[in-house]
Scaffold this motif. Structure first.
Motif, short mmCIF file in Angstrom:
data_model
loop_
_atom_site.label_atom_id
_atom_site.label_comp_id
_atom_site.label_asym_id
_atom_site.label_seq_id
_atom_site.Cartn_x
_atom_site.Cartn_y
_atom_site.Cartn_z
N TRP A 1 0.78 -0.99 0.02
CA TRP A 1 -0.15 -0.11 0.07
C TRP A 1 0.86 1.21 -0.14
O TRP A 1 0.59 2.16 -0.74
N TRP A 2 1.83 1.14 0.66
CA TRP A 2 2.62 2.40 0.77
C TRP A 2 3.72 2.69 -0.43
O TRP A 2 3.81 3.58 -0.86
N ALA A 3 4.19 1.38 -0.80
CA ALA A 3 4.92 1.26 -2.11
C ALA A 3 4.03 1.93 -3.18
O ALA A 3 4.49 2.62 -3.98
N ALA A 4 3.02 1.65 -3.25
CA ALA A 4 2.25 2.11 -4.35
C ALA A 4 2.02 3.49 -4.52
O ALA A 4 1.51 4.14 -5.65
N ARG A 5 2.37 4.30 -3.30
CA ARG A 5 2.32 5.56 -3.49
C ARG A 5 3.64 6.23 -3.26
O ARG A 5 3.86 7.39 -2.87
N GLY A 6 4.48 5.65 -3.73
CA GLY A 6 5.92 6.04 -3.86
C GLY A 6 6.81 5.86 -2.69
O GLY A 6 8.00 6.64 -2.77
N TYR A 7 6.50 5.60 -1.57
CA TYR A 7 7.09 5.47 -0.39
C TYR A 7 7.91 4.19 -0.54
O TYR A 7 7.40 3.05 -0.60
N THR A 8 9.41 4.27 -0.18
CA THR A 8 10.20 2.91 0.04
C THR A 8 9.72 2.40 1.61
O THR A 8 9.69 3.48 2.53
N PHE A 9 9.37 1.31 1.82
CA PHE A 9 8.93 0.64 3.02
C PHE A 9 10.04 -0.04 3.68
O PHE A 9 10.69 -0.96 2.92
N TYR A 10 10.20 0.27 4.98
CA TYR A 10 11.12 -0.50 5.59
C TYR A 10 10.41 -1.11 6.85
O TYR A 10 9.67 -0.27 7.50
N ALA A 11 10.90 -2.38 7.23
CA ALA A 11 10.16 -2.85 8.33
C ALA A 11 11.33 -3.55 9.45
O ALA A 11 12.25 -4.21 8.75
N LEU A 12 11.47 -3.28 10.64
CA LEU A 12 12.31 -3.53 11.51
C LEU A 12 11.69 -4.90 12.65
O LEU A 12 10.80 -4.61 13.11
N ASP A 13 12.25 -5.98 12.36
CA ASP A 13 12.44 -7.15 13.29
C ASP A 13 13.29 -6.69 14.48
O ASP A 13 14.56 -6.73 14.28
N LEU A 14 12.76 -6.34 15.61
CA LEU A 14 13.57 -6.04 16.63
C LEU A 14 14.31 -7.05 17.16
O LEU A 14 13.94 -8.24 16.62
N ARG A 15 15.35 -6.99 18.02
CA ARG A 15 16.21 -7.70 18.62
C ARG A 15 15.21 -9.07 19.52
O ARG A 15 14.33 -8.59 19.97
N LYS A 16 15.55 -10.23 19.28
CA LYS A 16 14.76 -11.28 19.93
C LYS A 16 13.49 -11.56 19.24
O LYS A 16 12.82 -12.16 20.00
N TYR A 17 13.08 -11.04 18.28
CA TYR A 17 11.90 -11.14 17.42
C TYR A 17 12.06 -11.63 16.18
O TYR A 17 13.10 -11.20 15.23
N GLY A 18 11.19 -12.65 15.57
CA GLY A 18 11.33 -12.87 14.32
C GLY A 18 12.35 -13.21 13.72
O GLY A 18 13.31 -14.24 13.99
N ARG A 19 12.87 -12.75 12.47
CA ARG A 19 14.01 -13.11 11.76
C ARG A 19 15.36 -12.78 12.83
O ARG A 19 16.52 -13.17 12.35
N SER A 20 15.13 -11.78 13.68
CA SER A 20 16.36 -11.81 14.52
C SER A 20 16.44 -12.43 15.84
O SER A 20 17.43 -12.34 16.58
N LEU A 21 15.43 -13.37 15.93
CA LEU A 21 15.51 -14.26 17.23
C LEU A 21 16.65 -15.40 17.22
O LEU A 21 16.71 -16.08 16.04
N ARG A 22 17.48 -15.55 18.08
CA ARG A 22 18.63 -16.41 18.09
C ARG A 22 18.24 -17.50 19.01
O ARG A 22 17.62 -17.20 20.20
N GLU A 23 18.92 -18.62 18.96
CA GLU A 23 18.77 -19.86 19.61
C GLU A 23 19.00 -19.65 21.40
O GLU A 23 18.47 -19.99 22.32
N HIS A 24 20.28 -18.84 21.46
CA HIS A 24 20.40 -18.49 22.97
C HIS A 24 19.67 -17.43 23.58
O HIS A 24 19.87 -16.98 24.70
N GLN A 25 18.57 -16.94 22.86
CA GLN A 25 18.00 -15.73 23.54
C GLN A 25 16.66 -16.02 24.22
O GLN A 25 16.14 -16.86 23.65
N THR A 26 15.93 -15.32 25.16
CA THR A 26 14.77 -15.52 25.60
C THR A 26 13.81 -14.33 24.69
O THR A 26 14.21 -13.33 24.56
N PRO A 27 13.08 -14.99 24.01
CA PRO A 27 12.35 -14.30 22.97
C PRO A 27 11.68 -12.94 23.72
O PRO A 27 10.95 -13.05 24.75
#
Length: 344
Positions: free
Chosen positions: A65-91
């Motif tokens: 939706w944002w890209a269709a309006r010309g905005y470059t869209f960025y999303a941040l997976d914060l530390r210990k969430y989603g793509r950023s979660l590592r096995e040694h971490q407390t989610p």
């Protein structure tokens, strides 16, 4: 800072991803992850989105939706969430919401300095909708054009005693002495099942990153959130336009698929509306009939209304400022290529 080529993301080749290394904490190495979607016709504007609790970025429709309006869209997976979660971490665990400022700062540098975006809208959902304004109040970046907060977590929902001075003192004391002690709670899983396509919902996402039954809540993390609430309640000083989206109603009784699909069954929308004006000087609050907690994951006709409200607010309060700054003329983008298409 050496630049590493962005890689294709799990969402597909149009989405690029990079890992942001952060200083280690008491559990070991820490990273955050920045996802990027380029528009077909860039305008020099961008959006940075921050997810909520027990969540990560998979909201491709919102990005498109944002890209269709010309905005470059960025999303941040914060530390210990989603793509950023590592096995040694407390989610999801942090002892202070300000710990997230480090990755937001580094994402902001990439968006504004490295990638050259002059006007950036910061977007946040639920806990992210609390963290983002706290960061904006503290940092006050020149490039910040607006805030979009989707069901931000502005207060402790539930019985009044949970917001009492005695409860605050207990959370402070236990959060200091036993920060990783879990808080017992009952999660029905109805909200998750109402979303995921394998359980009758519409959306496809990784259930190891966003479990149907949510995640454990630790006292130290809740202490961090309650301190964030206290800062918000004291009043933030954010000058840019802010849009607060929420459902029209909450429901905390017996939960069914239908109540989960037409109410916010996670947060109290009356609290959201009550505290919205504490964000800053220019706040618009819009309640979307039949919306769910994550408004942009509501049923198609409901989120069409949400996007319509977002587009109306954007044109009224954000785009005119961009035009006066000359960004449209400089970029040759004198109009919104998809203006009027506010649905799914």
């Amino acid at each position: 800072m050496p630049l590493v080529p962005l890689q294709a993301d799990i969402l597909g080749p149009d989405y690029r991803v990079e890992t942001i290394s952060l200083p280690p904490d008491d559990e070991g190495p820490v990273v955050a992850t920045l996802v990027k979607l380029e528009p077909a016709r860039p305008t020099g504007r961008a959006v940075l989105h921050v997810h909520g609790f027990a969540d990560y970025f998979f909201h491709t429709e919102y990005a498109q939706w944002w890209a269709a309006r010309g905005y470059t869209f960025y999303a941040l997976d914060l530390r210990k969430y989603g793509r950023s979660l590592r096995e040694h971490q407390t989610p999801h665990y942090v002892a202070d919401l300000a710990e997230y400022f480090a990755e937001i700062d580094l994402a902001w540098w990439r968006i504004t300095t490295r990638d050259g975006h002059r006007r950036v809208i910061a977007s946040g959902h639920s806990t992210g909708g609390l963290t983002v304004p706290l960061w904006a109040h503290e940092r006050r970046p020149d490039e910040l054009a607006a805030l979009v907060l989707n069901s931000p977590w502005f207060d402790m929902q539930g019985a009044a005693w949970l917001r009492s001075p005695a409860a605050r003192v207990a959370i402070e004391r236990i959060g200091t002495s036993r920060p990783r002690q879990q808080i017992p709670r009952r999660i029905s899983g109805v909200y998750g099942r109402s979303l995921h396509r394998d359980h009758g919902g519409e959306w496809d996402y990784d259930l190891t990153w966003k479990p149907l039954e949510s995640r454990p809540v630790h006292v130290g993390w809740l202490r961090a959130v309650r301190r964030g609430h206290a800062m918000l309640h004291a009043g933030l000083d954010i000058a840019c336009p802010t849009l607060v989206l929420s459902s029209a109603r909450s429901h905390f009784g017996q939960q069914t698929v239908e109540t989960a699909a037409t109410h916010d069954i996670v947060l109290d929308v009356q609290q959201i509306r009550h505290w919205a004006s504490s964000v800053g000087r220019h706040v618009t609050s819009v309640a979307i009939e039949d919306a769910i907690h994550d408004v942009v994951l509501s049923r198609p006709h409901v989120r069409a209304r949400a996007y319509d409200a977002l587009a109306t607010w954007l044109d009224a309060w954000v785009r005119p400022d961009a035009d006066r700054a000359g960004s449209d003329e400089e970029d040759g983008e004198g109009h919104d290529p998809d203006h009027g298409d506010h649905g799914a």
